[in-house]
Write an enzyme that holds these catalytic residues in place. Structure first.
Site, short mmCIF file in Angstrom:
data_model
loop_
_atom_site.label_atom_id
_atom_site.label_comp_id
_atom_site.label_asym_id
_atom_site.label_seq_id
_atom_site.Cartn_x
_atom_site.Cartn_y
_atom_site.Cartn_z
N ARG A 40 0.85 -1.20 0.00
CA ARG A 40 0.00 0.00 0.00
C ARG A 40 0.88 1.25 0.00
NH1 ARG A 40 -3.53 -3.08 -1.58
NH2 ARG A 40 -4.92 -4.21 -0.16
N ARG A 67 -3.50 26.10 -9.56
CA ARG A 67 -3.28 24.82 -8.90
C ARG A 67 -2.22 24.05 -9.67
NH1 ARG A 67 -4.49 24.89 -3.71
NH2 ARG A 67 -6.71 24.75 -3.21
N GLU A 144 1.80 34.12 1.99
CA GLU A 144 2.77 34.92 1.25
C GLU A 144 2.97 34.38 -0.17
OE1 GLU A 144 6.62 36.05 -0.19
OE2 GLU A 144 6.54 34.15 0.92
#
Lengths: 187, 187
Positions: A40, A67, A144
């Site tokens: 896993r 993104r 920031e």
């Protein structure tokens, strides 16, 4: 019917393969109840919050930002990561709402909390609804290294933005469905 | 108002830190439009599908399975990863529905597709609704390293399972909201 113990995956060993500033990654060797061995790959993440904030004139507040995993901008509800020193996700939600929108709220109500990618990541998202919005006199600064812009959209506009994929994430689609359910129940 | 270029994060360099069987991980050094430098931790994942499958007697099909990142079982809609050779997520959805439930369907309709953790992961989930369910004579086998069990729940039961957190993931909550919206719109 299987018993709870029949589902359990017992960890045989864990290899830590990456420790970043935000996420860490491990590979577990596991054994299933019947003896089958499996591997896993796991991502550990501190979790985050999302905030449904609807103005008095019935508009949902959305945040536009870049993104990196998708190399594009998206429109999302205000959201952010839980910081190391934050024990209560409600406080994270109050902080993020102020940082991203400059707004405070009279109540921050828990809606749902849930995993996002339960197959490999332990990230939990806590979804809240902010009620009684008011402008904060001197709001806390944004992060920031984030550049964001606000948009205010009606329910009809929000649904169009899902279709056009300008809105392209689960928490925001869930927030919009929640809003629509609230409206339909009122009728 | 910011222009699209003002949001862009330009990649300065990328370090690949992990290459697993399912995910890979990289750290990007980026520069924002105003010159600010920042670091982005990124997880690459092949994406997956989830399937809303409602039986003739108005029950949603859920799959119980162990989720290692949370060390617990969860109830989720049928779902699974897109395999390397699968170009069309609809085919993944048809395959996963058969493997996990033993059912075929007369139509597999795209509902939404969306990111789950757009801040760090490029995983996309394609949500479908399977209509016209029928049992497959000799269904394909489940994954060799998965142990699952099916449950069939009414809308009221599904909503209780969200409250109790037996259902604890975004795609399943989204599916249940979608189902409730369908019901309310019919009235």
């Amino acid at each position: 019917m299987m018993e709870e113990k029949d589902f359990v995956e017992t960890t045989v060993s864990r290899e830590n393969v990456f420790n970043g500033k935000i996420i860490s990654v491990a590979v577990d060797q596991v054994v299933l109840a019947d003896g089958t061995q499996a591997e896993r790959e796991l991502v550990f993440h501190p979790g985050g919050v999302g905030i449904i904030a609807i103005t008095e004139d019935e508009k949902l507040i959305l945040v536009k930002q870049f993104r990196k995993p998708f190399e594009r901008t998206m429109l999302e509800i205000p959201a952010g990561k839980i910081e190391r020193d934050e024990k209560d996700p409600r406080k994270t939600a109050i902080r993020e709402l102020e940082e991203e929108t400059g707004l405070g709220c009279s109540s921050m109500e828990a809606i749902y909390d849930f995993s996002l990618s339960p197959g490999f990541a332990n990230e939990i998202l806590y979804l809240y609804q902010a009620k009684g919005l008011y402008p904060v006199a001197r709001p806390a600064d944004q992060d920031e290294d984030e550049r964001i812009e606000l948009q205010f959209v009606t329910l009809a506009e929000a649904k169009e933005l899902i279709k056009s994929k300008a809105i392209f994430d689960s928490k925001t689609i869930m927030a919009i469905q929640y809003w629509e359910l609230e409206q339909l129940r009122k009728k």
